[in-house]
Scaffold this active site. Structure first.
Site, PDB file in Angstrom:
ATOM      1  N   TYR A 102       0.872  -1.184   0.000  1.00  0.00           N
ATOM      2  CA  TYR A 102       0.000   0.000   0.000  1.00  0.00           C
ATOM      3  C   TYR A 102       0.901   1.225   0.000  1.00  0.00           C
ATOM      4  O   TYR A 102       2.051   1.145  -0.453  1.00  0.00           O
ATOM      5  CB  TYR A 102      -0.937  -0.105   1.229  1.00  0.00           C
TER       6      TYR A 102
ATOM      7  N   LYS B  41     -20.828 -19.458 -11.547  1.00  0.00           N
ATOM      8  CA  LYS B  41     -19.932 -19.395 -12.726  1.00  0.00           C
ATOM      9  C   LYS B  41     -18.529 -19.009 -12.263  1.00  0.00           C
ATOM     10  O   LYS B  41     -17.534 -19.537 -12.758  1.00  0.00           O
ATOM     11  CB  LYS B  41     -20.450 -18.365 -13.733  1.00  0.00           C
TER      12      LYS B  41
END
Ligand SMILES: NC(=O)C1=CN([C@@H]2O[C@H](COP(=O)(O)OP(=O)(O)OC[C@H]3O[C@@H](n4cnc5c(N)ncnc54)[C@H](O)[C@@H]3O)[C@@H](O)[C@H]2O)C=CC1
Ligand SMILES: CC(=O)C(=O)O
Ligand SMILES: [Mg+2]
Length: 467
Positions: free
Chosen positions: A108, A163
């Site tokens: 970060y 999916k």
């Protein structure tokens, strides 16, 4: 028909009923007790969870029987399918743990900033420095979910999550379900374009026709990542794969068969197109109002296109009329619309692909005695013709070679690759299409897709195993 496993939580009043009575009532109603858990024992009353194996067709009757029984308070009915969905089916997971400030300053701020700057200078670096190269969006507006119709974006989510699971488990592709709360074509196109930077491909799912055609076409033109409407092309590819093998079983040639396709929506249009490309010479597309005929005039551009193809027959009629003497029936419409009589009127060595989900066009048990090759979209019968055989390997291949798009040769190569997984010696009426768990499927599809993408000039990267 299929069985489900349900769990009923019952409070029993021991003055009025014994557990033996309960077990007898369940058995009489068609249920098979597979386990019993005592949740709260007691002298006068007790609470138990009873797991029951029951045919889908009698499940509600069984529950009604228990509700009516004196001495039984039905506290809850849940089934394993619902339990599997608690809290959703997927999660995101960091690849590396952040254990200290040093890690933090790298993944970060401030460390991440130089990576951002590098991508800002060359957006192609998004492929090497972000999740883009392995991530696909599974996007639906919830308007044509399985065969359930327009059930909305919230209700579509379990299918899209499913999916995403399949993408990951079968092909290692990170897929994210996105359910859009709009049916407006332009807004859908705009939204998908706006979210596309993080994705390496877009899998459109369960968007109703005719909007799905425009949405896919525009996104293909306006994005530089593959866009694939699964219900159209995934289905067409797997149908062609199954048909190539079924024709070998019945010893017929593709240019000699008469094919009826029922349901000319997203899947049906693409199936018709691919059948024509594969060499079918007698095609009968049928929708609710009957056959779409050569020379007819139609409001939908895709139906009009079909009406201009010389292989499409000119004779009109409803399904029951036009199915006479057909060699092949392919259903991508609605459950229960094909009668046994209609099947019996087909030609010899009938091939029936009843692919509406979750309920096929004809009950497989009723159809089986009258056909040579039967396939459905379901996993609980042999010959599951489902687009799950296509999208994981296809996107794996596209991501690995950074394909700009998915072209017709790539689709045909995928169909042939799937068909080739079933060897000549294995091929028979009950095995025309490989199982989705067959590891060769994804590998063969990936290979065919990359090879064809390279040959047709749409690959932007040559994977190491192709160098
Ligand atoms: N097994 C598989 O891999 C797949 C199965 N499907 C199934 O195919 C069906 C259609 O899916 P989509 O094409 O995405 O939906 P869609 O909504 O785009 O198209 C359905 C079409 O069927 C027509 N239709 C409805 N009732 C009919 C009837 N009684 N006779 C003839 N036509 C009728 C509608 O007018 C529409 O044109 C669904 O049941 C879906 O679950 C779809 C994609 C893949
Ligand atoms: C399998 C699938 O995509 C459908 O039934 O819509
Ligand atoms: Mg679908």
């Amino acid at each position: 028909m299929a069985n489900s496993s349900i769990i009923v939580r019952l409070e029993l009043d021991h003055q009025l009923i014994t557990f033996g009575d309960v077990a007898a009532a369940i058995s009489k109603a068609g249920g098979d007790i597979t386990s019993i858990d005592v949740i709260r024992p007691g002298k006068d009353t007790s609470i138990r969870d009873i797991t029951i194996d029951v045919a889908d067709t009698v499940e509600s009757e069984l529950v009604a029987t228990l509700k009516q029984q004196d001495g039984i308070k039905l506290i809850n009915v849940s089934d394993r399918t619902f339990l599997l969905h608690l809290g959703g089916k997927i999660t995101t997971q960091p690849k590396i743990p952040i254990q200290n400030r040093d890690d933090l300053s790298k993944v970060y701020t401030p460390g991440v900033a130089k990576v951002c700057t590098s991508i800002a200078e060359d957006t192609n670096k998004a492929y090497s420095l972000t999740i883009k190269r392995n991530t696909v969006a599974v996007v639906s507006d919830g308007t044509a979910v399985l065969g359930l119709g327009d059930i909305g974006p919230h209700a579509a989510a379990p299918v899209m999550e499913g999916k995403a699971m399949l993408f990951k488990q079968l092909a290692g592709v990170d897929a994210f379900p996105i359910c859009l709360d709009t049916k407006d074509t332009e807004e859908i196109i705009r939204t998908i374009k706006a979210i596309s930077p993080i994705f390496g491909g877009i899998n459109l799912e369960d968007i109703s026709s005719p909007r799905c055609f425009e949405i896919e076409k525009r996104l293909e033109q306006e994005l530089d990542i593959p866009v694939f409407h699964d219900d159209q092309h995934g289905t067409a590819i797997v149908v062609i794969a199954g048909l190539l093998n079924a024709l070998k079983v019945v010893n017929k040639r593709i240019d000699q068969i008469r094919v009826v396709v029922n349901g000319i929506g997203a899947a049906g249009v693409s199936i018709c197109k691919m059948l024509l490309a594969a060499g079918v010479k007698q095609l009968v597309p049928v929708d609710r109002d009957g056959a779409i005929v050569f020379g007819g005039k139609y409001e939908y551009p895709m139906w009009q296109w079909l009406a201009e193809q010389p292989q499409v027959e000119a004779a009109s009629g409803l399904l029951g009329d036009v199915i006479h003497d057909a060699d092949v029936f392919i259903g991508v419409s609605r459950g229960g619309v094909l009668s046994v009589e209609a099947v019996q009127s087909m030609g010899p060595d009938r091939i029936v692909f009843a692919m509406a989900n979750p309920t096929p066009e004809i009950d497989p048990e009723l159809a089986q005695p009258h056909v040579r090759v039967l396939a459905t979209g379901r996993s609980d019968y042999p010959n599951q013709i489902n687009n799950v055989l296509v999208f994981p390997g296809l996107f794996r291949g596209c991501l690995d070679c950074r394909a700009q798009l998915i072209n017709e040769p790539m689709k045909l190569a995928t169909a042939r690759a799937i068909a080739s997984v079933v060897s000549e010696s294995e091929l028979n009426e009950h095995y025309i299409i490989p199982s989705l768990f067959n590891e060769n499927v994804v590998n063969k599809v990936r290979h065919a897709v990359i090879e064809t993408a390279i040959l047709t000039g749409v690959a932007r990267r040559i994977p190491r195993d192709f160098r």
